[in-house]
Design an enzyme around this catalytic site. Structure first.
Site, PDB file in Angstrom:
ATOM      1  N   ASP A 204       0.821  -1.213   0.000  1.00  0.00           N
ATOM      2  CA  ASP A 204       0.000   0.000   0.000  1.00  0.00           C
ATOM      3  C   ASP A 204       0.853   1.260   0.000  1.00  0.00           C
ATOM      4  OD1 ASP A 204      -2.534   1.231  -0.048  1.00  0.00           O
ATOM      5  OD2 ASP A 204      -2.500   1.568   2.107  1.00  0.00           O
ATOM      6  N   SER A 228      -7.361   5.456  -0.392  1.00  0.00           N
ATOM      7  CA  SER A 228      -7.525   4.143  -1.014  1.00  0.00           C
ATOM      8  C   SER A 228      -8.988   3.727  -0.959  1.00  0.00           C
ATOM      9  CB  SER A 228      -6.673   3.094  -0.292  1.00  0.00           C
ATOM     10  OG  SER A 228      -5.308   3.450  -0.311  1.00  0.00           O
ATOM     11  N   GLN A 279      -4.923  -1.401  -7.301  1.00  0.00           N
ATOM     12  CA  GLN A 279      -5.622  -0.538  -6.353  1.00  0.00           C
ATOM     13  C   GLN A 279      -6.302   0.611  -7.090  1.00  0.00           C
ATOM     14  OE1 GLN A 279      -4.152   2.672  -3.264  1.00  0.00           O
ATOM     15  NE2 GLN A 279      -3.952   0.677  -2.304  1.00  0.00           N
TER      16      GLN A 279
END
Length: 289
Positions: A204, A228, A279
């Protein structure tokens, strides 16, 4: 956190029951819980309800609400299915009775199959590049404080970008990034499940910010809300050395409708494709006050 052991201690949850767990948080410089942390902790919760011989091969998570750093997070695991080859789990992360994150993940027993992978990009070796800590020491006296403060935070991971972009130069940048990373002080007995969890944690980092690069002439931290939205990850292979350098190759296929889509491939130093990441994140223009 300064070592891999510190990171594992954060990810390893306290057991409440067979399917319920509790975890704490540590900041990575933001005011809310780092997405990679809750992702890794949810994977830890799921894994602890699965037979030891089965290993995670994919996960899909959605970030629902910002997490409060000062409050514990409760993880509830739903045993969706235990099949002959695959095991499926669904995890809900909660604070104050509200879901802040959900995760679906699948585990598989080891099997033989066909082998193919894409090649690792040719980039500079990590030894020839500066780490975030080294950049911090060289720029802390003249770069903006919020930029240098982020770089100078103690972390259990070393990051080295192959291209250092000047945040003060308003120029659009290519829609890709290559970042070497290495875990600090890796225990010799690090297990594969714990490696997958710390890899999920680090996946991440750097990925959503890459979506700003094609718009760097006008978009930056100060005028863009970033968050996110979802995160998917597929584990392909096990590296020979958990303590060596890994390359995170990140691309930006699309930005539209206040969202940015990013994809990443994680390679071991010897070119083995370890994992693939995707993502989508919020990229909302902020109106000047």
């Amino acid at each position: 956190m300064k070592s891999t052991k510190d990171l594992i201690d954060l990810i390893e949850l306290q057991s409440i029951s067979e399917t319920q767990f509790e975890g704490r948080s540590e900041t990575v410089g933001s005011r809310t819980v780092f997405g990679g942390q809750v992702l890794a902790q949810a994977l830890n919760a799921a894994r602890r309800t699965v037979p030891h011989e089965r290993v995670c091969h994919s996960l899909h998570g959605y970030f629902i609400l910002p997490g409060d750093l000062e409050k514990t997070i409760k993880f509830k695991v739903l045993k969706v299915r235990d099949g002959g080859s695959f095991t499926t789990r669904y995890v809900t992360a909660e604070q104050d009775g509200n879901s802040i994150f959900v995760l679906a993940c699948s585990f598989q027993k080891e099997e033989e199959g066909y082998e193919f992978q894409t090649k690792m990009p040719e980039v500079q070796s990590p030894e020839s590049l500066l780490s975030w800590e080294e950049i911090y020491e060289q720029t802390k006296d003249f770069m903006p404080e919020n930029f240098t403060r982020f770089l100078g935070l103690p972390r259990p991971v070393i990051f080295k970008q192959t291209v250092i972009n000047n945040p003060l130069d308003p120029t659009d940048l290519p829609p890709l990034q290559n970042v070497w990373f290495k875990f600090k002080e890796v225990p010799e007995d690090l297990s594969l499940p714990h490696f997958q969890e710390i890899l999920a944690y680090v996946s991440d980092y750097n990925i959503l910010i890459s979506a700003l690069q094609p718009h760097a002439s006008k978009a930056h931290f100060g005028n863009t809300q970033l968050a996110s939205l979802d995160h998917a990850m597929w584990f392909h292979r096990t590296p020979d050395d958990f303590s060596d350098w890994f390359l995170y190759h990140i691309e930006v296929p699309s930005t539209s409708n206040a969202r940015g889509l990013t994809s990443g491939k994680i390679f071991s130093r010897d070119g083995k494709l370890i994992a693939t990441v995707s993502q989508e994140g919020l990229m909302r223009k902020m109106n000047p006050k």
